[in-house]
Write a protein that holds these residues in place. Structure first.
Motif: not given
Lengths: 346, 212
Positions: A240-244, B127-131, B158-163, B168-173
């Motif tokens: 999945q692409p990220e950034g700007l 709907g919205a999911r979170e892994l 894919v809405v967002a990836q947060t790390r 070591s900790s990753y959240r995928l919305s």
């Protein structure tokens, strides 16, 4: 009547001499210098998937390559091999490849000087298992399929920090997936500073510095990138692409991004590169730029930050290697087309 | 002085600078999403300097062979170090493939352990999911990468990836479009009609008139 005949002759000549003809000629000239035994080792079937994927950033002693190494070639064979490379690549592409090989030669000399870290668990320099085999003699050339104007074939050239996979299909020359890298990524040769991937670093730094605060906020990844995501062995994946997104860039910034992409796209010969750049220019608004690492840049030095460029038809990663030394002096880069790696259009 | 500093100092003294990964244990994960399944592919590459530590736990009897039992034991240990949840509920991951390198390859820093895990998703509502994916495996020396692959199913976005910084900790919305039941019935009815027409044309349809 005479004019018409001349026109016909010129048209026929144009049909016979395509942009790929010099490549075929150079390839056949190199193959003609090989002995029967070498020829057998050199050419794989075009559908040999094992050989297609046999490339790496690692030295050839750690990941053996197929084909024939430069060190086993006669002077005539070396000359024909390098002539083939200079034909299938652009002038800058060929220079880059030579600089990467020179960097590995510097690396080999440095390693020999320190004894190659012999001892338990370390690499042994010399022949035999465990020898990583650095240096400019340890680059291999191989073919998948026979050179042809009509049927697809592939040229592989690589060793430590270099893997060029050029698929030739008619007039098209596809350079993906290819890996470039360098260690040292900055060295002196004949009194001149050489940075094989210096433009990849400088152009990215210039682009990054041109971003305003809100653009940077989007471009900067808040996490560490320890390595390439789509390096060797990761064929067929699209992340999945990220950034700007470049649609949020100004026209000069988009041009700077294209100019940066050209550092990889223009490695291959001019006709193929022009076709590729046209495709990537068309995609520019759907192309992303992401940056992870320090944002300060020292002029004349390589960046120690990771960056990624990703669009519908391209993934580029620049990954400095923080492996105990200066990460800016050990760089791996990856160039892919998620829709057309190895010329397999999706 | 932490573990990594000590390992680095030892590594720099004993290994050539060109050796690739040294004092870290690279753990790269890619996540594939489909409506009813989540797949994790892990590539684990211990650096030259830390490989002996990993080997000690892997090759527990020291015979320089990774037996099936030792591999399974290692996978169990890794699995204990992973927390994977979907919408707050733990996912039941099962191993679908495993490849272990030779000890020699691992000692030279080029050996990759490759593991694939899959989990069935029972609740496939839209709907919205979170892994969430937490990796504590060899945390002091872990160098983590986590990425989601672009979903092939157009219903998944894919809405967002947060790390965290180390990854070591990753959240995928992500979001999953609801499949309209009317559309499903319409598609089924269209398919049935097509099959009936094909059958009729094959067995019952107009035949050539007999020649006089």
């Amino acid at each position: 009547m005479r004019t018409a005949l001349l026109g016909l002759l010129l048209a026929a000549a144009g049909l016979a001499q395509t942009s790929v003809s010099p490549v075929i000629t150079a390839a056949n000239r190199f193959l003609s210098t090989l002995s029967d035994t070498q020829h057998k080792r050199e050419i794989y079937a075009f559908d040999d998937e094992q050989q297609r994927a046999r490339w790496s950033n690692l030295p050839v002693g750690m990941v053996p390559r197929g084909g024939i190494p430069i060190k086993e070639m006669t002077a005539a064979q070396r000359s024909a091999a390098m002539s083939l490379l200079s034909t299938i690549l652009s002038a800058r592409g060929y220079e880059k490849v030579q600089q990467i090989m020179e960097a590995d030669e510097v690396n080999r000399i440095q390693e020999s000087g320190r004894g190659g870290g012999q001892g338990k668990g370390g690499f042994k320099q010399g022949k035999g298992p465990g020898d990583p085999q650095f240096g400019k003699e340890n680059y291999y050339i191989s073919f998948l399929g026979e050179p042809s104007e009509t049927k697809p074939w592939m040229l592989q050239f690589g060793g430590h920090h270099l893997a060029l996979n050029v698929t030739v299909s008619g007039e098209h020359g596809i350079l993906t997936p290819s890996l470039t890298g360098a260690q040292p990524a900055l060295f002196t040769q004949d009194g001149k500073t050489v940075r094989p991937l210096g433009q990849e670093s400088d152009k990215a730094a210039a682009l990054f510095n041109s971003l305003d605060e809100s653009q940077r906020k989007q471009a900067v990844l808040s996490f560490r990138m320890a390595d390439l995501v789509l390096g060797p062995g990761q064929d067929g994946k699209t992340i999945q692409p990220e950034g700007l997104k470049a649609s949020s860039m100004t026209t000069p910034q988009k041009n700077a991004l294209l100019d940066l992409i050209a550092e990889w796209a223009n490695i291959v010969h001019q006709t193929a590169a022009a076709e590729r750049m046209a495709q990537l220019r068309k995609d520019i608004d759907q192309t992303w730029f992401a940056w992870s690492g320090p944002i300060d840049v020292t002029p004349g030095k390589n960046i120690s930050s990771y960056y990624r460029i990703q669009g519908p038809h391209v993934v580029i990663e620049y990954a400095p290697q923080g492996l105990g030394g200066d990460p800016s002096n050990h760089v791996h880069t990856m160039y892919r087309d998620p829709t057309n790696d190895y010329g397999r259009s999706k | 002085m932490n573990v990594r500093v000590v390992i680095t100092a030892l590594a720099l003294a004993s290994w050539p600078c060109s050796a690739h990964r040294l004092d870290e244990y690279l753990q790269a994960t890619t996540i594939s999403l489909s409506r009813s399944r989540i797949r994790l592919e892990m590539r684990l590459v211990p650096g030259v300097a830390v490989a002996p530590m990993i080997l000690k736990t892997l090759d527990s009897d020291g015979d320089r062979v990774f037996s099936d039992a030792e591999q399974d034991q290692y996978v169990k240990r890794l699995r204990r170090d992973l927390d994977v949840t979907l919408d707050g509920q733990p996912l039941s991951l099962h191993l679908t493939s495993k490849t272990f390198p030779s000890i020699a390859d691992m000692e030279e820093g080029r050996g990759a352990i490759r593991l694939s895990f899959e989990a069935e998703i029972v609740d496939t509502r839209g709907g919205a999911r979170e892994l969430r994916f937490e990796n504590r495996h060899w945390r002091p020396i872990g160098a983590y990468l986590v990425n989601v692959l672009t979903p092939e199913d157009p219903d998944i976005r894919v809405v967002a990836q947060t790390r965290n910084f180390e990854q070591s900790s990753y959240r995928l919305s992500y979001s999953l479009s609801s499949r309209n039941p009317m559309y499903t019935w319409f598609a089924a009815a269209a398919m049935l009609t097509f099959v009936r027409i094909a059958w009729w044309r094959r067995f019952v349809g107009p035949r050539e008139a007999p020649k006089p």
